[in-house]
Design a protein around this motif. Structure first.
Motif: not given
Length: 593
Positions: A365-378
């Motif tokens: 959800l964070g990546v989809g909302l442009k809040l969290l960078p993809e590095q954060g998801r990794d």
């Protein structure tokens, strides 16, 4: 392959490889879930060879979460949940806040925005339902006070994450992200025009409405449906009714009330636990529960990229430290602050030292909302995988630290005031509510009985055996881990040892060296086999009597050293034959009494 069958391929590859690597892990005395995770990595998109359908795997894993929480609800009552609210609510809230602050701090060091830090910290603050419950079940702690606190803590975390998932889209613009486009109508979507407090109010109202519906309507409808189906005499229909209720309530809770699937399933199980058929319902759902929970670990493994350990080494270590060390310390301090014993604090700390399904949802959800960078998801994915792998080791560390910490606490404690005695048993003693948890969690005192019988399990079979021995004035004690059963045994004046007999510490408290007989009334032949081996090592002359349900179980128990193994089906057949032929009709009655 003539047809494209991604669902079948995903199930076959997931379960097949999970079995192979789970068996290998067990062979090397590693928890099988490590093998399940490795199987997921091998069928994932980040390794060569066959790639399973990740979206299908995630949905299958969600079914596992639903069934697992449903099973926990079957052994959990509303009274149990309310009994731990004083520590579960503030404990979970404070721990979520502390972990979120640590996540914000790491995000700041990595140069991310405040919004990214909030999403990252929240994702690191919530424990995995499956991992926590698996750990509780393996250690037979679900029905203990420690287990109730951990499950209550988990429920509060789930509620907090439901609120976070609803609020994040409304707050995305304020936090520097991009508001989510409403591509499809859903009963869960709340317009941002409601405002922050409006969204919070509506969310809390939906959760309250769900709880009211379950307590008012569900309490009447669910037991009635179960009893109606049971009277049809069809085991197939009963099993189908159990699964339909579990999955239907969970899905309806998510779609109509905005409650998580896991939380909805938990309430369905908790309401069903009030029915007399709850034990049978738990048995019917167990096989599917185990299979789908394995698929959860496989789906987690599919998300992991082994190369990220090289490209993001230091950030991954920092993330792992927040999950394993930061959360554990926070939970430990909170539980100790509420005057619970060290054993309880250590167990809850180890249980919460991992993250899972809600973390993945928040990250996406964070990546989809442009809040969290993809590095954060990794980083979140890597932290989840590694923390799940390390979680069994956390419990080993807890077992190692517990005696040392308790010894230090005993030395540091004032002689009388800080160590009040438990409930009064002799004239002059003073009861203390504070001491009760410590009495439960501390190492059990060794029995003074000798030349006695050790009865393991006090269910339908064990209670009959115990009643007969009590009637015959034979000395015996009971090893049992269910709180309600223990309370009844104590009220009946029967000596007990609380815990799992497979544990060396628990079994030693029953004085197997001085015992005459060991009676295993538990239905699990594999666990019974472990206890037989432990008994034979302590006392080679002890007479061991066990129960079994099949010829294979009989052979297994005899192979590990049981003297007598009684198979239920064979005894039923013998009783029927005696009645039919008219021989020894009175014998079954004598055996019961």
């Amino acid at each position: 392959m003539p047809h494209d069958t991604p669902l079948i391929a995903t199930i076959v590859a997931g379960l097949g490889l999970a079995f192979v690597f789970g068996a290998l892990a067990n062979r090397f005395r590693i928890p099988p879930l490590v093998g399940y995770l490795v199987a997921g990595v091998l069928v994932g998109p980040n390794t060569p060879g066959f790639v399973a359908d990740a979206s299908l795997a995630n949905e299958l894993a969600e079914i596992g979460v639903i069934l697992l929480m449903f099973g926990v609800g079957l052994h959990f009552s509303l009274k149990d949940l309310l009994s731990v609210r004083a520590i579960a609510v503030p404990g979970a809230v404070v721990q979520i806040g502390f972990a979120t602050l640590l996540g914000v701090g790491l995000a700041w060091l990595l140069g991310w925005s405040l919004g990214a830090g909030l999403v990252f910290g929240l994702a690191l603050s919530v424990a995995s339902t499956v991992v926590l419950l698996r750990a509780m079940q393996e250690r037979r702690l679900i029905e203990t006070e420690r287990g109730r606190i951990a499950v209550g803590w988990l429920i509060v975390e789930d509620l907090a994450m439901v609120l976070a998932l609803v609020l994040l889209p409304a707050l995305a613009g304020v936090l520097g992200g991009q508001p989510q486009a409403d591509d499809h109508a859903s009963l869960l979507s709340l317009p941002a025009s409601y405002g922050i407090w409006g969204v919070v109010g509506v969310t809390l109202a939906k959760v309250a409405a769900f709880v009211i519906v379950m307590l008012v309507v569900g309490r009447r409808v669910i037991p009635w449906v179960l009893h109606y189906v049971a009277h049809t005499g069809s085991r197939e229909l009963f099993r189908l009714a159990v699964l339909a209720i579990a999955l239907g309530v969970a899905f309806g809770a998510a779609k109509l009330f905005g409650v998580s699937l896991a939380l909805g399933a938990f309430f369905a199980g908790m309401i069903m636990s009030e029915s007399e058929l709850s034990h049978r319902a738990a048995e019917e759902s167990l096989p599917l529960r185990d299979a789908f929970s394995v698929l959860f670990f496989v789906s987690v493994g599919m998300l992991f990229d082994p190369l990220s350990l090289i490209s993001n080494g230091l950030p991954i270590l920092a993330t792992l430290a927040i999950i394993v060390v930061g959360k554990s310390i926070a939970a430990f301090v909170i539980v100790i602050a509420f005057r619970y014993p060290i054993a309880t604090a250590l167990m809850i700390s180890a249980s919460l030292a991992q993250i899972g399904e809600f973390s993945f949802i928040l990250a996406e959800l964070g990546v989809g909302l442009k809040l969290l960078p993809e590095q954060g998801r990794d980083l979140i994915l890597a932290g989840a995988i590694l923390s799940i792998l390390l979680n069994p080791l956390m419990f080993l560390v807890v077992d190692w630290m517990k005696p040392w910490l308790e010894a230090r606490a005993t030395k540091a404690a004032p002689p009388v005031e800080a160590r009040p005695i438990g409930p009064a048993t002799e004239p002059g003693q003073v009861a203390s509510v504070v001491a009760a948890p410590e009495k439960e969690d501390g190492p059990p005192p060794r029995t003074a009985l000798t030349y006695h019988s050790i009865l393991v399990g006090y269910g339908r079979v064990g209670s009959l055996v115990g009643a007969a021995m009590k009637e015959a004035d034979l000395p015996f004690l009971v090893i049992e881990d269910a709180d309600k059963t223990l309370a009844k045994l104590k009220s009946d004046g029967i000596e007990t040892v609380a815990g799992n007999a497979a544990s060396a510490e628990i079994f030693s408290a029953a004085n197997p060296e001085g015992a005459k007989r060991l009676i295993l009334a538990i239905p699990n032949a594999f666990e019974a086999g472990q206890i037989v081996l432990r008994a034979r090592a302590a006392n080679p002359a002890i007479n061991v009597i066990a129960r079994a349900h099949s010829d294979a179980e009989v052979e297994h128990l005899r192979g590990v050293g049981a003297d007598t193994v009684i198979m239920g089906e064979r005894e039923i057949a013998r009783g029927i034959v005696e009645v039919v032929t008219g021989a020894a009709v009175v014998a079954p009655v004598k055996a019961e009494t």
